[in-house]
Design a protein around this motif. Structure first.
Motif, PDB file in Angstrom:
ATOM      1  N   ARG A 251      29.684  41.979  49.314  1.00  0.00           N
ATOM      2  CA  ARG A 251      31.018  41.602  48.879  1.00  0.00           C
ATOM      3  C   ARG A 251      31.347  42.304  47.564  1.00  0.00           C
ATOM      4  NH1 ARG A 251      30.042  35.379  48.363  1.00  0.00           N
ATOM      5  NH2 ARG A 251      28.230  36.305  47.322  1.00  0.00           N
ATOM      6  N   GLU A 252      32.597  42.666  47.405  1.00  0.00           N
ATOM      7  CA  GLU A 252      33.030  43.273  46.152  1.00  0.00           C
ATOM      8  C   GLU A 252      33.095  42.175  45.095  1.00  0.00           C
ATOM      9  OE1 GLU A 252      33.206  46.407  45.445  1.00  0.00           O
ATOM     10  OE2 GLU A 252      34.999  47.287  46.276  1.00  0.00           O
ATOM     11  N   GLN A 253      32.367  42.370  44.001  1.00  0.00           N
ATOM     12  CA  GLN A 253      32.359  41.373  42.945  1.00  0.00           C
ATOM     13  C   GLN A 253      32.562  42.018  41.576  1.00  0.00           C
ATOM     14  OE1 GLN A 253      29.962  37.565  44.139  1.00  0.00           O
ATOM     15  NE2 GLN A 253      28.515  39.252  44.035  1.00  0.00           N
ATOM     16  N   SER A 254      32.861  41.176  40.594  1.00  0.00           N
ATOM     17  CA  SER A 254      33.071  41.624  39.219  1.00  0.00           C
ATOM     18  C   SER A 254      32.580  40.527  38.289  1.00  0.00           C
ATOM     19  CB  SER A 254      34.561  41.896  38.946  1.00  0.00           C
ATOM     20  OG  SER A 254      35.073  42.918  39.769  1.00  0.00           O
ATOM     21  N   VAL A 255      32.374  40.900  37.040  1.00  0.00           N
ATOM     22  CA  VAL A 255      32.077  39.901  36.032  1.00  0.00           C
ATOM     23  C   VAL A 255      33.388  39.586  35.311  1.00  0.00           C
ATOM     24  CG1 VAL A 255      31.422  41.673  34.336  1.00  0.00           C
ATOM     25  CG2 VAL A 255      30.706  39.303  34.001  1.00  0.00           C
ATOM     26  N   ASP A 256      33.694  38.298  35.156  1.00  0.00           N
ATOM     27  CA  ASP A 256      34.927  37.908  34.497  1.00  0.00           C
ATOM     28  C   ASP A 256      34.836  38.247  33.015  1.00  0.00           C
ATOM     29  OD1 ASP A 256      36.799  35.810  33.076  1.00  0.00           O
ATOM     30  OD2 ASP A 256      37.431  35.900  35.173  1.00  0.00           O
ATOM     31  N   LEU A 257      35.846  38.944  32.522  1.00  0.00           N
ATOM     32  CA  LEU A 257      35.824  39.428  31.146  1.00  0.00           C
ATOM     33  C   LEU A 257      35.863  38.298  30.131  1.00  0.00           C
ATOM     34  CD1 LEU A 257      35.701  42.220  29.819  1.00  0.00           C
ATOM     35  CD2 LEU A 257      38.188  42.189  29.643  1.00  0.00           C
ATOM     36  N   LEU A 258      36.374  37.131  30.517  1.00  0.00           N
ATOM     37  CA  LEU A 258      36.469  36.003  29.595  1.00  0.00           C
ATOM     38  C   LEU A 258      35.259  35.079  29.670  1.00  0.00           C
ATOM     39  CD1 LEU A 258      40.236  35.015  29.996  1.00  0.00           C
ATOM     40  CD2 LEU A 258      39.187  36.410  28.205  1.00  0.00           C
ATOM     41  N   THR A 259      34.835  34.773  30.882  1.00  0.00           N
ATOM     42  CA  THR A 259      33.774  33.767  31.053  1.00  0.00           C
ATOM     43  C   THR A 259      32.381  34.348  31.245  1.00  0.00           C
ATOM     44  OG1 THR A 259      34.014  33.661  33.464  1.00  0.00           O
ATOM     45  CG2 THR A 259      35.491  32.272  32.143  1.00  0.00           C
ATOM     46  N   GLY A 260      32.306  35.596  31.674  1.00  0.00           N
ATOM     47  CA  GLY A 260      31.007  36.187  31.958  1.00  0.00           C
ATOM     48  C   GLY A 260      30.450  35.777  33.310  1.00  0.00           C
ATOM     49  N   LYS A 261      31.217  35.015  34.079  1.00  0.00           N
ATOM     50  CA  LYS A 261      30.788  34.583  35.399  1.00  0.00           C
ATOM     51  C   LYS A 261      31.095  35.667  36.442  1.00  0.00           C
ATOM     52  CE  LYS A 261      29.578  30.476  33.949  1.00  0.00           C
ATOM     53  NZ  LYS A 261      28.143  30.075  33.884  1.00  0.00           N
ATOM     54  N   VAL A 262      30.194  35.810  37.388  1.00  0.00           N
ATOM     55  CA  VAL A 262      30.421  36.758  38.473  1.00  0.00           C
ATOM     56  C   VAL A 262      31.313  36.100  39.517  1.00  0.00           C
ATOM     57  CG1 VAL A 262      29.337  38.089  40.324  1.00  0.00           C
ATOM     58  CG2 VAL A 262      28.244  37.941  38.079  1.00  0.00           C
ATOM     59  N   ARG A 263      32.337  36.796  39.951  1.00  0.00           N
ATOM     60  CA  ARG A 263      33.323  36.269  40.898  1.00  0.00           C
ATOM     61  C   ARG A 263      33.765  37.394  41.817  1.00  0.00           C
ATOM     62  NH1 ARG A 263      37.503  38.954  39.199  1.00  0.00           N
ATOM     63  NH2 ARG A 263      38.001  39.223  36.976  1.00  0.00           N
ATOM     64  N   PRO A 264      34.536  37.084  42.874  1.00  0.00           N
ATOM     65  CA  PRO A 264      35.063  38.141  43.730  1.00  0.00           C
ATOM     66  C   PRO A 264      35.953  39.094  42.934  1.00  0.00           C
ATOM     67  CG  PRO A 264      35.236  36.029  44.832  1.00  0.00           C
ATOM     68  CD  PRO A 264      34.835  35.742  43.416  1.00  0.00           C
ATOM     69  N   ARG A 265      35.850  40.349  43.235  1.00  0.00           N
ATOM     70  CA  ARG A 265      36.698  41.340  42.586  1.00  0.00           C
ATOM     71  C   ARG A 265      38.150  41.093  42.958  1.00  0.00           C
ATOM     72  NH1 ARG A 265      37.517  47.579  44.481  1.00  0.00           N
ATOM     73  NH2 ARG A 265      38.910  48.238  42.809  1.00  0.00           N
ATOM     74  N   GLU A 266      39.045  41.293  42.008  1.00  0.00           N
ATOM     75  CA  GLU A 266      40.472  41.186  42.285  1.00  0.00           C
ATOM     76  C   GLU A 266      41.127  42.535  42.024  1.00  0.00           C
ATOM     77  OE1 GLU A 266      42.542  37.970  40.511  1.00  0.00           O
ATOM     78  OE2 GLU A 266      41.023  36.481  41.033  1.00  0.00           O
ATOM     79  N   ILE A 267      42.017  42.909  42.920  1.00  0.00           N
ATOM     80  CA  ILE A 267      42.716  44.180  42.768  1.00  0.00           C
ATOM     81  C   ILE A 267      44.135  44.030  43.278  1.00  0.00           C
ATOM     82  CG2 ILE A 267      41.880  45.041  44.983  1.00  0.00           C
ATOM     83  CD1 ILE A 267      42.362  47.198  41.847  1.00  0.00           C
ATOM     84  N   THR A 268      45.102  44.437  42.487  1.00  0.00           N
ATOM     85  CA  THR A 268      46.509  44.367  42.880  1.00  0.00           C
ATOM     86  C   THR A 268      46.938  45.715  43.425  1.00  0.00           C
ATOM     87  OG1 THR A 268      46.954  42.757  41.139  1.00  0.00           O
ATOM     88  CG2 THR A 268      48.849  43.905  42.084  1.00  0.00           C
ATOM     89  N   VAL A 269      47.530  45.705  44.600  1.00  0.00           N
ATOM     90  CA  VAL A 269      47.965  46.950  45.231  1.00  0.00           C
ATOM     91  C   VAL A 269      49.409  46.810  45.684  1.00  0.00           C
ATOM     92  CG1 VAL A 269      45.656  47.517  46.019  1.00  0.00           C
ATOM     93  CG2 VAL A 269      47.151  46.200  47.487  1.00  0.00           C
ATOM     94  N   ALA A 270      50.014  47.929  46.005  1.00  0.00           N
ATOM     95  CA  ALA A 270      51.393  47.919  46.475  1.00  0.00           C
ATOM     96  C   ALA A 270      51.478  47.147  47.787  1.00  0.00           C
ATOM     97  CB  ALA A 270      51.894  49.349  46.676  1.00  0.00           C
ATOM     98  N   SER A 271      52.558  46.415  47.984  1.00  0.00           N
ATOM     99  CA  SER A 271      52.707  45.595  49.186  1.00  0.00           C
ATOM    100  C   SER A 271      52.816  46.434  50.446  1.00  0.00           C
ATOM    101  CB  SER A 271      53.956  44.708  49.053  1.00  0.00           C
ATOM    102  OG  SER A 271      55.114  45.508  48.874  1.00  0.00           O
ATOM    103  N   ASP A 272      53.216  47.683  50.291  1.00  0.00           N
ATOM    104  CA  ASP A 272      53.388  48.546  51.468  1.00  0.00           C
ATOM    105  C   ASP A 272      52.234  49.531  51.607  1.00  0.00           C
ATOM    106  OD1 ASP A 272      53.924  50.042  49.250  1.00  0.00           O
ATOM    107  OD2 ASP A 272      55.705  51.021  50.067  1.00  0.00           O
TER     108      ASP A 272
END
Length: 480
Positions: A287-308
């Motif tokens: 699974r794509e994951q990231s470390v939260d920049l504020l909490t340091g907790k590992v969570r699912p990666r979030e990415i915003t993309v164009a709706s189309d």
């Protein structure tokens, strides 16, 4: 001179994903038909790619150095950091004989290629002491190609084992245009009523029978294969990158690979060739994951993309195409040169293929090293790669590194971590990285980088490192 080949079994449930490498555990290639000593051109492409155990050598320590640096060509990366990774291993051979090891070193995501190089190639190096060790990059695309190759073999074998199934499949393939739909319906009914497949899986098999899979004339739309195809490297590996795609290239190599692997798993579950399996074997999280920049907790990666996004083909630039994203949408290349019939097949595949949030691209660096009897050597693996984006506020640029292969060694000492970040840029590491954020060393004159130190708390799983994206861009712009 005695030499022992440490062979790590590799199951090509293939491919690949995930890690950013080091501690690439030694692995042995399972030679499909015979004596592992009989090395042929394709020997390193076994049917499997799983790491194995090393019981003789011991890693005294690993010095892992990661530096977030400015990209010299920011246009192609949208100002993302160009990250230098150096993994230096001190390895001892305590036995009284030489040991030859086949190493597999997983690399999560892409490897940087200098666009101005006379001979463009991924910037990755392996050294034993001061001597360069020849290495081969089994690219993410090549691994997908291996999966597809293996999957099609399993699918065909499954069809041939059942005479009625074979007859119905051939009927679809050979039916005249006005009888095609009737043949498709008969195969669909057989799969659901007799073989007890779900409607979605039956639909996938019907489309498989309806397609003619050949070698595509151009690279898949969701992978930047141009530079790789220019390389004078392994011919067989390069050929695999475009093999067994045909009209499926319109939905991208990742979805195409998932489609074929899905059918293979239905026809022979014991020989599954799912992409996710290799990640599990190496200890990475598919699974794509990231470390939260504020909490340091590992969570699912979030990415915003164009709706189309599904309507626009990715452009030839690192900034415009994120293969992870395109693997998750029903993307059909509108400019694909395929027939209307094939286009409908592709649409039906996308409609019925399960959505799997995986596909973090991975490569495997393969190399061979001889450790003389009763000796201690320094083995260094270094490479460059772009950090990936996470758009949850505050936005960040991230690097993930799989440390799990260290667990495949009988004796693996401490992993010491050093991370270099420009002054004024917020940095956060996942807890298991062991970074002491209050212990920072500033080198050089004022304005020099901050260096964070740590010792990994565990030799399993992955570590994640992140920098604040907005602060990074501000810092980079000031240095222009």
């Amino acid at each position: 001179m005695n030499r022992k080949k440490v062979i790590v079994m590799i199951l090509l449930i293939v491919l690949i994903t995930g890690s950013v490498f080091p501690n690439g555990g030694p692995f042995v290639i399972k030679y499909p038909g015979g004596d592992p000593a009989a090395k042929g051109v394709l020997a390193r492409i076994g049917q499997d790619l799983k790491p194995g155990k090393e019981t003789n050598l011991r890693v005294v320590k690993e010095e892992l150095r990661i530096a977030f640096n400015k990209d010299p060509f920011p246009i192609q990366s949208n100002n993302a950091p160009l990250v230098d990774v150096i993994a230096e291993y001190t390895i001892e051979n305590p036995v009284q004989k030489d040991i030859e090891v086949d190493f597999g070193f997983p690399i999560l995501r892409g490897i940087y290629t200098d666009p101005l190089s006379m001979m463009p190639k991924p910037e990755v190096n392996v050294k034993l002491g001061k001597d360069t060790v020849q290495s081969t990059i089994i690219s993410n695309s090549a691994i997908y190609g291996i999966i597809r190759q293996r999957a099609r073999k399993i699918i065909q074998e499954g069809i041939l084992r059942n005479e009625e199934f074979l007859t119905l499949v051939e009927s679809v393939r050979n039916a005249e245009k006005n009888k095609k739909e009737a043949s498709r319906n008969k195969l669909n009914s057989y799969l659901i009523d007799t073989m007890k497949w779900s409607r979605q899986d039956a639909a996938l098999m019907v489309e498989y029978a309806s397609l003619e899979l050949g070698i595509p004339k151009s690279p898949p739309p969701d992978r930047l294969s141009f530079f790789m195809l220019m390389l004078p490297g392994d011919k067989e590996l390069n050929e695999l990158t475009n093999a067994n795609l045909g009209p499926l290239s319109a939905i991208g190599e990742q979805k195409a690979t998932q489609f074929l692997a899905r059918l293979a798993s239905l026809l022979n579950p014991e020989e599954s060739v799912a992409y996710e399996d290799i990640f599990n074997a190496w200890g990475g999280d598919v699974r794509e994951q990231s470390v939260d920049l504020l909490t340091g907790k590992v969570r699912p990666r979030e990415i915003t993309v164009a709706s189309d996004i599904s309507e626009k083909p990715p452009q030839f630039s690192l900034a415009a195409s994120d293969p992870t994203i395109y693997a998750r949408v029903d993307y059909l290349d509108p400019s694909a040169k395929i027939t209307d019939t094939d286009k409908e097949c592709c649409k039906n595949i996308l409609k019925n293929l399960p959505v799997i949030f995986t596909f973090a691209p991975m490569n495997i660096l393969y190399y061979k090293v001889v450790f003389p009897a009763d000796s201690t050597q320094t083995l260094t693996v270094s490479y460059k790669q772009y950090a990936y984006s996470d758009t949850r506020s505050p936005e960040s640029f991230q690097v993930a590194y799989v440390v799990h292969p260290a667990s495949f060694w009988k004796d693996f000492g401490p992993i010491n971590l050093e991370v270099t970040v420009p002054e004024g840029v917020r940095f956060k590491a996942s807890e298991n990285a062991g970074i002491k954020e209050d212990v920072v060393k500033t080198e050089f004159k004022s304005g020099g980088p901050n260096i964070f130190f740590g010792s990994l708390k565990s030799k399993t799983g992955e570590i994640y490192l992140a920098v604040d994206a907005n602060q990074w861009k501000e810092t980079v712009s000031k240095k222009k």
